[in-house]
Design a protein around this motif. Structure first.
Motif, PDB file in Angstrom:
ATOM      1  N   ASP A  99       0.891  -1.157   0.000  1.00 25.58           N
ATOM      2  CA  ASP A  99       0.000   0.000   0.000  1.00 25.58           C
ATOM      3  C   ASP A  99       0.932   1.210   0.000  1.00 25.58           C
ATOM      4  OD1 ASP A  99      -2.037   1.829   0.365  1.00 25.58           O
ATOM      5  OD2 ASP A  99      -2.602   1.111   2.361  1.00 25.58           O
ATOM      6  N   ALA A 132      -6.820   2.649  -3.715  1.00 21.63           N
ATOM      7  CA  ALA A 132      -5.696   1.701  -3.709  1.00 21.63           C
ATOM      8  C   ALA A 132      -6.046   0.476  -2.868  1.00 21.63           C
ATOM      9  CB  ALA A 132      -4.432   2.375  -3.187  1.00 21.63           C
ATOM     10  N   ASP A 133      -6.676   0.699  -1.726  1.00 20.99           N
ATOM     11  CA  ASP A 133      -7.056  -0.412  -0.853  1.00 20.99           C
ATOM     12  C   ASP A 133      -8.014  -1.362  -1.575  1.00 20.99           C
ATOM     13  OD1 ASP A 133      -5.663   1.145   0.916  1.00 20.99           O
ATOM     14  OD2 ASP A 133      -7.353   1.558   2.239  1.00 20.99           O
ATOM     15  N   ASP A 158      -2.909   0.523   7.121  1.00 19.92           N
ATOM     16  CA  ASP A 158      -4.353   0.751   7.087  1.00 19.92           C
ATOM     17  C   ASP A 158      -5.055  -0.459   7.710  1.00 19.92           C
ATOM     18  OD1 ASP A 158      -7.086   0.501   5.891  1.00 19.92           O
ATOM     19  OD2 ASP A 158      -6.518   2.437   5.009  1.00 19.92           O
ATOM     20  N   ILE A 173      -6.174  -3.488  -4.128  1.00 21.50           N
ATOM     21  CA  ILE A 173      -5.409  -4.572  -3.498  1.00 21.50           C
ATOM     22  C   ILE A 173      -6.341  -5.719  -3.112  1.00 21.50           C
ATOM     23  CG2 ILE A 173      -4.080  -5.223  -1.443  1.00 21.50           C
ATOM     24  CD1 ILE A 173      -2.807  -2.381  -1.587  1.00 21.50           C
ATOM     25  N   ASN A 180      -9.673   5.346  -0.469  1.00 17.30           N
ATOM     26  CA  ASN A 180      -9.572   3.880  -0.441  1.00 17.30           C
ATOM     27  C   ASN A 180      -9.512   3.202  -1.809  1.00 17.30           C
ATOM     28  OD1 ASN A 180      -9.653   3.875   2.407  1.00 17.30           O
ATOM     29  ND2 ASN A 180     -11.878   3.958   2.374  1.00 17.30           N
ATOM     30  N   LEU A 221      -7.989  -2.082   5.725  1.00 18.84           N
ATOM     31  CA  LEU A 221      -7.446  -2.890   4.630  1.00 18.84           C
ATOM     32  C   LEU A 221      -6.887  -4.197   5.175  1.00 18.84           C
ATOM     33  CD1 LEU A 221      -6.495  -3.575   1.793  1.00 18.84           C
ATOM     34  CD2 LEU A 221      -4.526  -2.053   2.166  1.00 18.84           C
ATOM     35  N   THR A 238       0.833  -2.801   4.867  1.00 18.95           N
ATOM     36  CA  THR A 238      -0.055  -1.657   5.034  1.00 18.95           C
ATOM     37  C   THR A 238      -0.165  -1.251   6.497  1.00 18.95           C
ATOM     38  OG1 THR A 238      -2.266  -0.762   4.565  1.00 18.95           O
ATOM     39  CG2 THR A 238      -2.151  -3.092   5.227  1.00 18.95           C
TER      40      THR A 238
END
Length: 150
Positions: free
Chosen positions: A6, A57-58, A75, A61, A55, A78, A73
């Motif tokens: 991330d 990118a999250d 996060d 993934i 979010n 995530l 990550t």
């Protein structure tokens, strides 16, 4: 196994550790971020640039993740999705998210987020330091050692 990073909030020193590990054990690694990043030239390292947005990118993934993949990550939401899908989630400070601890970490994150929103508590995590870097490197080595074929 693939490593997903991330990338937008990951400290540069952690990315360097993961890049070296991916090259050393010849494992594919993808950095997912909403802006292009400088990456080392390597057949094992790539980048997936996603549109800017909360979010994004999250979500990318989670969509591409396969059971057994590793996600780097900080996060916690995530990380919860990663654990739910059978992946391994590792935070840049070396904390491993597991089925046993993700619920508690998510609840604590939500509580602190609410308290910060109400102005009850301020700030965020402590500054990233050398101990964090070492804890991450040690935990990454343990994870990768378990995944290597005999």
């Amino acid at each position: 196994m693939r490593i997903w990073v991330d990338g937008d909030a990951c400290p540069a020193v952690i990315k360097e550790i993961v890049f070296r590990a991916a090259n050393r054990i010849r494992i594919p690694l993808t950095v997912v971020a909403n802006q292009p990043m400088r990456l080392p030239r390597s057949e094992f390292i790539s980048q997936l640039t996603v549109p800017a947005g909360l979010n994004v990118a999250d979500q990318q993934i989670v969509e591409l993740l396969n059971p057994g993949d590793l996600v780097i990550t900080a996060d916690i939401p995530l990380a919860a999705y990663v654990v739910e899908k059978g992946g391994t989630a590792l935070d840049p400070r070396g904390h491993l998210y597991t089925e046993e601890n993700i619920g508690e970490r998510l609840a604590m994150r939500n509580l602190l987020d609410g308290l910060r929103g109400e102005g009850v508590v301020g700030g965020g995590p402590a500054p990233f330091g050398g101990n964090d870097r070492q804890a991450f490197a040690n935990q990454l080595d343990r994870i990768l050692a378990k995944r290597r074929p005999a």
